[in-house]
Every structure is written in C-alpha cells, then in structure tokens.
Design an enzyme around this catalytic site. Structure first.
Site, PDB file in Angstrom:
ATOM      1  N   LYS A  74       0.770  -1.310   0.204  1.00 51.86           N
ATOM      2  CA  LYS A  74      -0.089   0.058   0.100  1.00 51.86           C
ATOM      3  C   LYS A  74       0.693   1.445   0.069  1.00 51.86           C
ATOM      4  CE  LYS A  74      -4.169  -1.890   2.269  1.00 51.86           C
ATOM      5  NZ  LYS A  74      -5.065  -1.665   3.069  1.00 51.86           N
TER       6      LYS A  74
ATOM      7  N   ALA B 145      -1.782   2.139  16.944  1.00 49.86           N
ATOM      8  CA  ALA B 145      -1.353   2.838  16.084  1.00 49.86           C
ATOM      9  C   ALA B 145      -0.607   2.504  14.957  1.00 49.86           C
ATOM     10  CB  ALA B 145      -0.456   3.820  16.829  1.00 49.86           C
TER      11      ALA B 145
ATOM     12  N   ASP C  50      -9.849   2.912   2.500  1.00 48.32           N
ATOM     13  CA  ASP C  50     -10.171   2.212   3.645  1.00 48.32           C
ATOM     14  C   ASP C  50     -10.764   2.964   4.431  1.00 48.32           C
ATOM     15  OD1 ASP C  50      -8.950  -0.125   2.923  1.00 48.32           O
ATOM     16  OD2 ASP C  50      -7.059   0.395   3.465  1.00 48.32           O
TER      17      ASP C  50
HETATM   18  P1  ATR Z   1      -1.807  -2.925  10.882  1.00 53.38           P
HETATM   19  O1  ATR Z   1      -0.752  -2.123   9.985  1.00 53.38           O
HETATM   20  O2  ATR Z   1      -2.559  -3.888  10.291  1.00 53.38           O
HETATM   21  O3  ATR Z   1      -2.467  -1.908  11.818  1.00 53.38           O
HETATM   22  P2  ATR Z   1       0.429  -3.007  12.560  1.00 53.38           P
HETATM   23  O4  ATR Z   1       1.278  -1.853  11.778  1.00 53.38           O
HETATM   24  O5  ATR Z   1       1.282  -4.287  12.803  1.00 53.38           O
HETATM   25  O6  ATR Z   1      -0.601  -3.627  11.868  1.00 53.38           O
HETATM   26  O7  ATR Z   1      -0.172  -2.456  13.887  1.00 53.38           O
HETATM   27  C1  ATR Z   1      -0.929  -3.359  14.736  1.00 53.38           C
HETATM   28  C2  ATR Z   1      -1.249  -2.491  16.021  1.00 53.38           C
HETATM   29  O8  ATR Z   1      -1.743  -3.327  17.043  1.00 53.38           O
HETATM   30  C3  ATR Z   1       0.197  -1.700  16.569  1.00 53.38           C
HETATM   31  O9  ATR Z   1      -0.524  -0.690  17.147  1.00 53.38           O
HETATM   32  C4  ATR Z   1       0.359  -2.712  17.791  1.00 53.38           C
HETATM   33  O10 ATR Z   1       1.113  -2.094  18.820  1.00 53.38           O
HETATM   34  P3  ATR Z   1       2.593  -1.752  18.629  1.00 53.38           P
HETATM   35  O11 ATR Z   1       2.785  -0.500  17.915  1.00 53.38           O
HETATM   36  O12 ATR Z   1       2.954  -1.513  19.966  1.00 53.38           O
HETATM   37  O13 ATR Z   1       3.344  -2.915  18.035  1.00 53.38           O
HETATM   38  C5  ATR Z   1      -0.941  -3.121  18.066  1.00 53.38           C
HETATM   39  N1  ATR Z   1      -0.748  -4.506  18.847  1.00 53.38           N
HETATM   40  C6  ATR Z   1      -0.625  -5.665  18.224  1.00 53.38           C
HETATM   41  N2  ATR Z   1      -0.542  -6.760  19.239  1.00 53.38           N
HETATM   42  C7  ATR Z   1      -0.840  -5.972  20.255  1.00 53.38           C
HETATM   43  C8  ATR Z   1      -0.916  -6.431  21.715  1.00 53.38           C
HETATM   44  N3  ATR Z   1      -0.799  -7.798  21.889  1.00 53.38           N
HETATM   45  N4  ATR Z   1      -1.325  -5.620  22.857  1.00 53.38           N
HETATM   46  C9  ATR Z   1      -1.300  -4.388  22.442  1.00 53.38           C
HETATM   47  N5  ATR Z   1      -1.410  -3.784  21.162  1.00 53.38           N
HETATM   48  C10 ATR Z   1      -1.026  -4.518  20.181  1.00 53.38           C
END
Ligand code: ATR
Length: 297
Positions: A80, A142, A116
């Site tokens: 993307k 985030a 989206d």
């Molecule tokens: P996407 O692009 O699909 O949003 P990503 O960039 O991997 O996927 O982001 C996933 C989000 O979920 C992030 O905000 C992540 O937090 P971090 O920035 O600290 O990695 C959050 N996330 C994923 N697993 C988590 C968990 N077990 N507890 C809290 N936050 C989580």
C-alpha cells in the site's frame, strides 16, 4: 430480463474489462468474490482476479496494468505504501493516509486512491447513526490500519482524538499528524482507563481478538461505559469478544465487515462511475465467512 441476468453465465470475451488485487499473500482475499458479485449484479462484462505479486515484482505488475489496459486494481499488504512511487497521480485521500489501496486507470494515467478510511467512516455512520462531528474518540493501536481510519475520522471534525498504543512513541507521532486536522493526543496503553469514560467512540484497530485468537480482547470489559459506540476493525469473527463484552455492558457496537464492504464499494464506484450494489457485496462476503473463515482484503 435485467443486465445482470443477461450477462450471468457468459464467458470472458474480447470485450471483458479486467480488474484485480495485488498482494503478498493474496490467496485468502475475499475481494475477488465480492467485486465479482458486484460486477455481476451491475450487469458489467468485467472480471476481478487475485494476483500474487511479490515486492520485487510490484513495479512490473503496475506497468502491466498500464500496458494491458486493466481498468483498475486494489493493492493490499504489503504494497500500500510502496506502490505510490509507481503511479502518475495520488488523490488527496491517499496522500493524507500515506497509502494507496485502489488504482484507477484513466486512459493510461494511473491514479491512486485510499478507500479504507472513507469506507470505515461511511460504515460507522450508516450502521450506528452516530454523529462524529464534535465527538471525542479513543483509538486503540497506532499501526497502518489505525492511521488510515484515524485520518478519515479526523477529517469529520471530531472535537478530539486520543490514540493509545503499547508503543507510546507511535501513538504520539500519529497524534502529531492528526493535530493538523483536530485536537489529538497520543497516550500510553496504561492511560486508557483515565480516558475511556470521557469518550463517545472507542475504536479497536489492533489485531487483538482476530481469528484464531478469538478469546482475546484489548481491554477489560469493566472499562466499557454504557452508551459508548464501540467499534472493531476486525471482521473475522464478525463480532469479536471486545464487541460482545461491549454489547453486554450496554454499548452500541460496530464490527469491521462494513469497512471491508465499503472500501470495495468506493473502489467499484471510482472504477465504474456506478453506485455499488452494496447489499449484494455484503451478502457475498457473509456467505464466504460462513463457509470458511479467514479474513483480509
Ligand atoms: P496494521 O498495519 O494492520 O495496523 P501493525 O502495523 O502491525 O498492523 O499494527 C498493529 C497495531 O496493534 C499496533 O498499534 C500494535 O502495537 P505496537 O505499535 O506497540 O506494536 C498493536 N498491537 C498488536 N498486538 C498487540 C498486543 N498484544 N497488545 C497491544 N497492542 C498490540
């Protein structure tokens, strides 16, 4: 007999228009079935395929859209952001989000859009009837998904957005970007309990609770305040544990299926200039989810 019946069942021919999705992986995608159903319902002689495009092939694949005269494609994970450098023009929705999920081929000029965020906002408004203007919103997460949705929500003139993230720095930097559009603040995950009672909307953008981890939830059920609109971007399962808990606490709930359907509906509308057969698209995705499971664009 309508257009749909007339075209239904006929083979691809020399007039057929081509569309598709580029992703890596892409075999799980529900877009071919959903957009295929949309073209059929609209009576268009068009097909939509899933193309497994690895990052090093992306440039060539985009060149192929131009040279083969594909009318449009969707791009999904992990393309993307990178795809933007191969396009002729980036629409405002995509430059705001910093990502493209839909390419429209306008007589050889490739224009990138992002459907989206606007898909999410349309679904949130239509399915809950809630008013975003003047409201306060807490986003959980985030990452990439949060970014597009947060920017689209910020464009709807809410009073304030809080972003809570496990890695606080990412919340702070996303909030900084949002502050061009609205009041925004990035907070640590631990700060959620101070904020949650003050907001009209809580939006989960993390993958917590997604199949197969359906027993997980991002926050304790007791933190959910009755009357809040609680939204989850996940659509597999259709109702996550987070949403089930929220419903039993007296919240208004909103699942992620509508976002997926409307991002595809906007793509269909940009490509064809017709209004999308949204209900046919939604029932096609529901049918696939019933039969199999597994999610993603
Ligand atoms: P996407 O692009 O699909 O949003 P990503 O960039 O991997 O996927 O982001 C996933 C989000 O979920 C992030 O905000 C992540 O937090 P971090 O920035 O600290 O990695 C959050 N996330 C994923 N697993 C988590 C968990 N077990 N507890 C809290 N936050 C989580």
């Amino acid at each position: 007999m309508g257009e749909a019946e007339r075209w239904l069942g006929t083979a691809v021919n020399s007039e057929t228009l081509f569309y598709g999705v580029f992703g890596d992986p892409v075999r799980h995608s529900k877009s071919p079935a959903m957009l295929g159903r949309a073209f059929q319902a609209a009576g268009l002689n068009a097909v939509y395929g899933a193309f497994h495009v690895r990052p090093e092939q992306l440039r060539g694949a985009v060149e192929g859209v131009r040279s083969l005269g594909f009318r449009g494609v969707n791009v999904t994970i992990p393309h993307k952001v990178h795809v933007m450098e191969y396009l002729d023009e980036i629409d405002a929705t995509a430059s705001l989000a910093g990502a493209v999920n839909t390419i429209v081929n306008k007589d050889g000029r490739l224009v990138g859009y992002n459907t989206d965020g606007i898909g999410y906002v349309r679904s949130l408004k239509e399915e809950t009837g809630a008013r975003i203007e003047g409201s306060s919103i807490l986003m959980l997460g985030a990452g990439g998904a949060s970014r597009g949705v947060a920017l689209a929500l910020a464009s709807e003139r809410p009073a304030r957005i809080w972003i809570a993230n496990r890695t606080k720095d990412k919340a702070v930097s996303l909030a900084e970007e949002l502050s061009r559009l609205t009041e925004a603040e990035g907070i640590a995950w631990e700060g959620i309990d101070h904020i949650i009672g003050k907001v009209d909307f809580v939006v989960n953008t993390t993958p917590i609770g997604m199949d197969p981890n359906t027993h997980e939830t991002p926050i304790e059920p007791s933190m959910i305040v009755p009357g809040t609109v609680v939204s989850d971007l996940i659509y597999n399962p259709l109702i996550t544990k987070f949403l089930r808990d929220a419903r039993s606490r007296g919240a208004v709930i909103h699942g992620g299926l509508g976002m997926f359907v409307y991002q595809g509906a906007y793509a269909f509308e940009y490509w064809t200039g017709l209004s999308a057969p949204v209900e046919a698209m939604r029932s096609e995705v529901l049918r696939l989810l019933d039969n199999a499971g597994g999610g993603g664009a």
